[in-house]
Design an enzyme around this catalytic site. Structure first.
Site, mmCIF file in Angstrom:
data_model
loop_
_atom_site.group_PDB
_atom_site.id
_atom_site.type_symbol
_atom_site.label_atom_id
_atom_site.label_comp_id
_atom_site.label_asym_id
_atom_site.label_seq_id
_atom_site.Cartn_x
_atom_site.Cartn_y
_atom_site.Cartn_z
ATOM 1 N N CYS A 168 52.170 34.869 45.110
ATOM 2 C CA CYS A 168 51.925 35.559 46.049
ATOM 3 C C CYS A 168 50.782 34.918 47.297
ATOM 4 O O CYS A 168 50.221 34.083 46.743
ATOM 5 C CB CYS A 168 51.498 36.990 45.685
ATOM 6 N N GLY B 290 55.540 33.507 48.864
ATOM 7 C CA GLY B 290 56.358 34.591 48.443
ATOM 8 C C GLY B 290 57.603 34.987 49.749
ATOM 9 O O GLY B 290 57.036 35.047 50.835
ATOM 10 N N ASN C 45 47.040 38.500 44.234
ATOM 11 C CA ASN C 45 48.052 37.358 44.019
ATOM 12 C C ASN C 45 47.492 36.862 42.415
ATOM 13 O O ASN C 45 46.160 36.715 42.058
ATOM 14 C CB ASN C 45 47.406 36.046 44.817
ATOM 15 N N GLY C 46 48.221 37.165 41.546
ATOM 16 C CA GLY C 46 48.057 36.847 40.042
ATOM 17 C C GLY C 46 48.910 37.586 39.304
ATOM 18 O O GLY C 46 49.662 38.522 39.434
ATOM 19 N N TYR D 291 52.644 21.605 42.867
ATOM 20 C CA TYR D 291 53.686 22.327 43.471
ATOM 21 C C TYR D 291 53.333 23.424 44.522
ATOM 22 O O TYR D 291 53.984 23.236 45.573
ATOM 23 C CB TYR D 291 54.676 22.807 42.576
#
Length: 486
Positions: free
Chosen positions: A12, A39, A113-114, A256
């Site tokens: 995210c 996302g 985020n996580g 990435y």
């Protein structure tokens, strides 16, 4: 594989701003656009106008989730935003973020985020205390725990208590009434940075979100740090709540996930990928007529690889031999076997003149299930490649990620139970080589003990039931090319 590997999906993206003299909604909207790659399932913004909280959260891309009227309704000079791909919690509006909650001491908005590894345990405890949950996501768990602590403590102490409770990876942007704060987990698994705008400050997952607002990157938020943006946009306060013995930076951000024009933990992602490409040549270079990337994230690897090869006198050409159809999204429906086999050709089309009659080295960032790589090798052979060698800018992915990447299960990962030689044979390449873990650590200038390498080692920096940990802590603060057989 680049451009959305099958079975490997983004994390995210989070952002937060505090401005002096303008509304926050549009800067947040633009910043979310810059984080769209992290996302694509939902987007949302929460603002506060000094009296009440406003929110708008919708499924879909940023450009589809907001209208002009939606942005006009988000009053206030402070706010947070979020783009989401679901990892914990299903794909529905109840799990879209930011998550909003009102309680006796005010209102909260929270973007995460996580991924927590003990969310179920905390949810069960809070539910027993009377907290009502509307989703199965771990973000709501954090929000409820923080709201509870804010009833008993000031902001800094409340955040520290919650950080003591939640284990796992997280970067958070939070609104507590008209105060914006950012939190990074004690091992820094997820990125978060601070930037200066003309009339305020910004917190964001990546520096590209700061760039799009003509801001200046100040620094990364430190692992275990709480940053509180001042309400007048004049500055920020910092509280180092935890100081870990080791970090657990996610190396895959550089390989990435992050945009190449972002700086993560002090390093420009584009430069890191080029340097990783150079390492790939040093470790497993093979002289071919053409070196080509799988777009998009393979491009910087291939550039560095080809440059290193040419510096050593190799007669090799760097070429864009694969063109990407940007209108085929990751939600493309493939209901039949024929459609599944055609998927690669729909997304990637080879340039025949670059490939025909040539030996080629294809550079990609990862191989997950191997299906796409198999089809890609065959596609290049179909247009006349004399030989196809695969080089991968990361080590083999042998284990799932529990830290927020929606990765294939261990049973689906091609490298989980096969050697490089066996994978090479399965994808029908002439040779295959991955980058070593040593090369990753050396390029990032970090020890392996300061990186999260769980997906390539099977050992995790957090206590995860049924998995090995690579750290002896009381609490989780929180080769050679392989030829195919003839």
């Amino acid at each position: 594989m680049s451009g959305l590997p099958q079975g490997l999906r983004e994390k995210c993206g989070v952002v937060g701003v505090s401005l002096a003299d303008r509304q926050a909604a549009r800067p947040l909207y633009y910043a979310l656009y810059a984080l769209q790659h992290r996302g694509q399932e939902s987007a949302g913004i929460v603002t506060h106008d000094g009296f009440q909280q406003h929110d708008h959260v919708e499924l879909g891309l940023v450009g589809d989730a907001f209208t002009e009227a939606d942005l006009d309704g988000l009053a206030g000079r402070v706010g947070i935003g979020h783009v989401r791909y679901p990892t914990e919690g299903g794909l529905d509006s109840s799990c879209a973020q930011p998550f909003s909650v009102s309680f006796k001491s005010g209102s909260l908005g929270l973007s995460h985020n996580g991924n927590l590894v003990n969310a179920d345990e905390i949810r069960e405890e809070l539910a027993g205390l009377g907290h009502a949950f509307t989703s199965d996501g771990d973000t709501e768990v954090i929000a409820h725990d923080l709201a509870r602590n804010l009833l008993e403590a000031d902001l800094v102490r409340a955040v520290k208590r919650t950080m003591n409770r939640i284990h796992g990876s997280y970067s958070l942007t939070i609104t507590h009434d008209d105060t914006v704060l950012g939190v990074r987990d004690p091992e820094g698994n997820r990125p978060l940075c601070i930037g200066k705008l003309d009339d305020g400050y910004i917190l964001a997952s990546e520096s590209a979100a700061i760039d799009v607002l003509d801001g200046e990157l100040i620094r990364d938020v430190n692992p275990g740090e709480l940053v509180v943006l001042q309400e007048d946009g004049e500055g920020f306060d910092s509280y180092q709540l935890f100081t870990p013995e080791n970090t657990a930076h996610c190396f895959f951000e550089h390989v990435y996930f992050a945009r190449p024009d972002s700086a993560i933990d002090g390093k420009l992602v584009y430069d890191v990928r080029r340097d990783l490409g150079r390492k790939l040549w040093e470790e497993s270079g093979i002289e071919t007529d053409v070196v080509m990337p799988v777009p998009d994230s393979g491009r910087a690897f291939a550039s560095g690889y080809a440059e290193a090869a040419q510096e050593e006198g190799a007669d090799v050409e760097f070429a864009e031999g694969l063109m990407k159809n940007r209108y085929v999204g990751r939600t493309f429906i493939m209901p039949t076997q024929d459609a599944r086999e055609r998927a690669v050709r729909l997304k990637l089309n080879p340039i025949r003149d670059v490939v025909e009659g040539k030996t080629v080295t294809v550079i990609d960032d990862s191989i997950v299930r191997g299906t796409t790589s198999t089809q890609l090798v065959q596609l290049l052979r179909d247009v006349g490649a004399e030989a196809v060698h695969m080089r991968i800018g990361a080590p083999p992915i042998i284990a799932p990620c529990y830290m927020g990447i929606d990765m294939a299960t261990r049973e689906e990962l091609i490298a989980a139970d096969q050697t490089t030689e066996e994978i090479c044979e399965e994808i029908a390449a002439d040779s295959l080589a991955y980058l070593s873990i040593d090369a990753i650590a050396e390029t990032l200038d970090e020890s392996e003990s300061d990186l999260c390498l769980g997906c390539v080692t099977g050992e995790y920096p957090y206590d995860i039931e049924g998995e090995e940990t690579d750290r002896d802590v009381e609490r989780p603060v929180i080769g050679d090319p392989a030829p195919a057989d003839d």
